[in-house]
Design a protein around this motif. Structure first.
Motif, PDB file in Angstrom:
ATOM      1  N   GLN A 217       0.828  -1.207   0.000  1.00  0.00           N
ATOM      2  CA  GLN A 217       0.000   0.000   0.000  1.00  0.00           C
ATOM      3  C   GLN A 217       0.865   1.262   0.000  1.00  0.00           C
ATOM      4  OE1 GLN A 217      -3.321   0.240  -0.370  1.00  0.00           O
ATOM      5  NE2 GLN A 217      -2.972   2.448  -0.471  1.00  0.00           N
ATOM      6  N   LEU A 218       1.949   1.239   0.749  1.00  0.00           N
ATOM      7  CA  LEU A 218       2.851   2.383   0.800  1.00  0.00           C
ATOM      8  C   LEU A 218       3.458   2.661  -0.569  1.00  0.00           C
ATOM      9  CD1 LEU A 218       4.501   4.513   2.345  1.00  0.00           C
ATOM     10  CD2 LEU A 218       6.153   2.704   2.900  1.00  0.00           C
ATOM     11  N   VAL A 219       3.890   1.608  -1.247  1.00  0.00           N
ATOM     12  CA  VAL A 219       4.483   1.768  -2.578  1.00  0.00           C
ATOM     13  C   VAL A 219       3.448   2.298  -3.567  1.00  0.00           C
ATOM     14  CG1 VAL A 219       5.513   0.535  -4.520  1.00  0.00           C
ATOM     15  CG2 VAL A 219       6.244   0.010  -2.193  1.00  0.00           C
ATOM     16  N   ALA A 220       2.217   1.752  -3.503  1.00  0.00           N
ATOM     17  CA  ALA A 220       1.156   2.205  -4.405  1.00  0.00           C
ATOM     18  C   ALA A 220       0.843   3.681  -4.184  1.00  0.00           C
ATOM     19  CB  ALA A 220      -0.095   1.354  -4.198  1.00  0.00           C
ATOM     20  N   THR A 221       0.831   4.106  -2.926  1.00  0.00           N
ATOM     21  CA  THR A 221       0.552   5.510  -2.614  1.00  0.00           C
ATOM     22  C   THR A 221       1.631   6.421  -3.168  1.00  0.00           C
ATOM     23  OG1 THR A 221      -0.607   4.863  -0.586  1.00  0.00           O
ATOM     24  CG2 THR A 221       0.147   7.146  -0.740  1.00  0.00           C
ATOM     25  N   LYS A 222       2.897   6.016  -3.044  1.00  0.00           N
ATOM     26  CA  LYS A 222       4.000   6.820  -3.568  1.00  0.00           C
ATOM     27  C   LYS A 222       3.942   6.922  -5.090  1.00  0.00           C
ATOM     28  CE  LYS A 222       7.521   6.458   0.044  1.00  0.00           C
ATOM     29  NZ  LYS A 222       7.903   7.887   0.002  1.00  0.00           N
ATOM     30  N   ILE A 223       3.587   5.823  -5.749  1.00  0.00           N
ATOM     31  CA  ILE A 223       3.489   5.845  -7.212  1.00  0.00           C
ATOM     32  C   ILE A 223       2.365   6.777  -7.654  1.00  0.00           C
ATOM     33  CG2 ILE A 223       2.926   4.461  -9.241  1.00  0.00           C
ATOM     34  CD1 ILE A 223       4.352   2.121  -7.930  1.00  0.00           C
ATOM     35  N   GLU A 224       1.214   6.686  -7.001  1.00  0.00           N
ATOM     36  CA  GLU A 224       0.079   7.541  -7.346  1.00  0.00           C
ATOM     37  C   GLU A 224       0.405   9.016  -7.110  1.00  0.00           C
ATOM     38  OE1 GLU A 224      -3.231   6.169  -5.095  1.00  0.00           O
ATOM     39  OE2 GLU A 224      -3.426   4.275  -6.187  1.00  0.00           O
ATOM     40  N   GLY A 225       1.195   9.311  -6.095  1.00  0.00           N
ATOM     41  CA  GLY A 225       1.558  10.681  -5.801  1.00  0.00           C
ATOM     42  C   GLY A 225       2.752  11.190  -6.581  1.00  0.00           C
TER      43      GLY A 225
END
Length: 326
Positions: A217-225
């Motif tokens: 989830q942390l990685v997905a959030t960073k990619i989206e941002g």
């Protein structure tokens, strides 16, 4: 799943052709070591501890360090002399009570799937194991070394579990537990009450790896941002896609040169198609003379294009273009 081994289970005069599949897989989060500045992967060189030189794989041998620290280098001939087995047989040695196999001895787990021709004897062995409530102690050579293993039944499938050797299990030697200390009756009663209150059945799906999910989830959030690092291509490494695009570009250049029919254009296209170090150096020299701005090393392709145009216009550079084409 893909079979990692094919062979047969041998028990008595019965042979059961089977395929071996890994029963487990690792879902641990895998991190890469990278340079914090640009995201480039960290590489490790094989360097000799004595002369400090990098050692190629062809010069690496197997060594055994003796108890006194001396190193014994083993040659390929030495290794060939060691006992090894490449048998495709899972040989049942005996059937032992299940409780005699300490779970601490279990190593790796595999599923056994029968071939179509071995379905009936496979079912016979499976049912016999279940009825006897025993495990089959076997010897098997999955690669080259013979190892001990057991066969047991899980959800209607025969499972092979390799075993550690007896001397691979450490003996617990803790001085704090050597004293003759025991819980009192009152403490045991309270502990029993706690056990009763927490008693239940094991449900595997009841528990989950929250750490792995949190990282995902942390990685997905960073990619989206947009919080990602654009990693430049490592020096000396060209991907298949880059090679393909380069080949297509060379084909286009050649086609254009052939269509124009100009000898100068053909020479320039041939010069672009040459990937040797000499052609790169010539292109850089020509660019340095004709271009008013100096490009970075990463824009070498633009420099080559400028050199090609300059070659087509200036007849004095035909000699250099001919050299590149040859």
């Amino acid at each position: 799943m893909r079979a990692i081994w094919k062979g047969a289970v041998s028990f008595g005069l019965v042979n059961v052709p089977v395929r071996l599949f890994s029963a487990t897989e690792n879902h641990d989060v895998q991190f890469r070591q990278v340079h914090e500045k640009d995201g480039g992967r960290i590489k490790y060189q094989r360097v000799c501890s004595i002369d400090g030189e990098e050692v190629p794989y062809s010069d690496i041998a197997k060594g055994y360090e003796a108890a006194d620290g001396q190193m014994v280098v083993l040659t390929d001939e030495d290794l060939k002399s060691l006992p090894s087995r490449s048998s495709k047989e899972i040989s049942i040695e005996k059937f032992v009570p299940s409780e005699q196999i300490d779970p601490l001895l279990f190593d790796k787990s595999y599923y056994l799937e029968p071939d179509k021709t071995g379905l009936k004897p496979y079912v016979l062995l499976r049912d016999a194991l279940e009825k006897a409530d025993r495990m089959a102690l076997v010897t098997v050579s999955v690669r080259t070394r013979m190892t001990l293993a057991v066969l047991r039944v899980r959800d209607g499938v025969i499972v092979l579990q390799t075993l550690l050797w007896a001397d691979e299990v450490r003996t617990p030697e803790f001085e704090s537990l050597s004293e003759d200390t025991h819980a009192t009756a009152k403490e045991l009663a309270m502990a029993a009450s706690l056990v009763d209150s927490l008693s239940g059945d094991y449900e595997p799906d009841e528990f989950e790896d929250d750490y792995s999910e949190a990282v995902t989830q942390l990685v997905a959030t960073k990619i989206e941002g947009g919080d990602i690092t654009e990693t430049p291509e490592a020096k000396g490494e060209e991907t298949e896609v880059v090679d393909l695009l380069a080949a297509l570009q060379r084909s286009v250049d050649k086609a254009k040169a052939a269509k124009s029919g100009g000898s100068s254009g053909s020479a320039a296209a041939a010069g672009d198609a040459d990937d040797s170090d000499d052609s790169d150096d010539s292109a850089e020299k020509s660019t340095a003379k004709k271009s008013t701005t100096k490009k970075a090393a990463t824009k070498k392709a633009a420099a080559k294009s400028t050199a090609a145009k300059s070659t087509a216009k200036k007849s004095t550079t035909k000699k250099a273009a001919t050299k590149k084409a040859s």
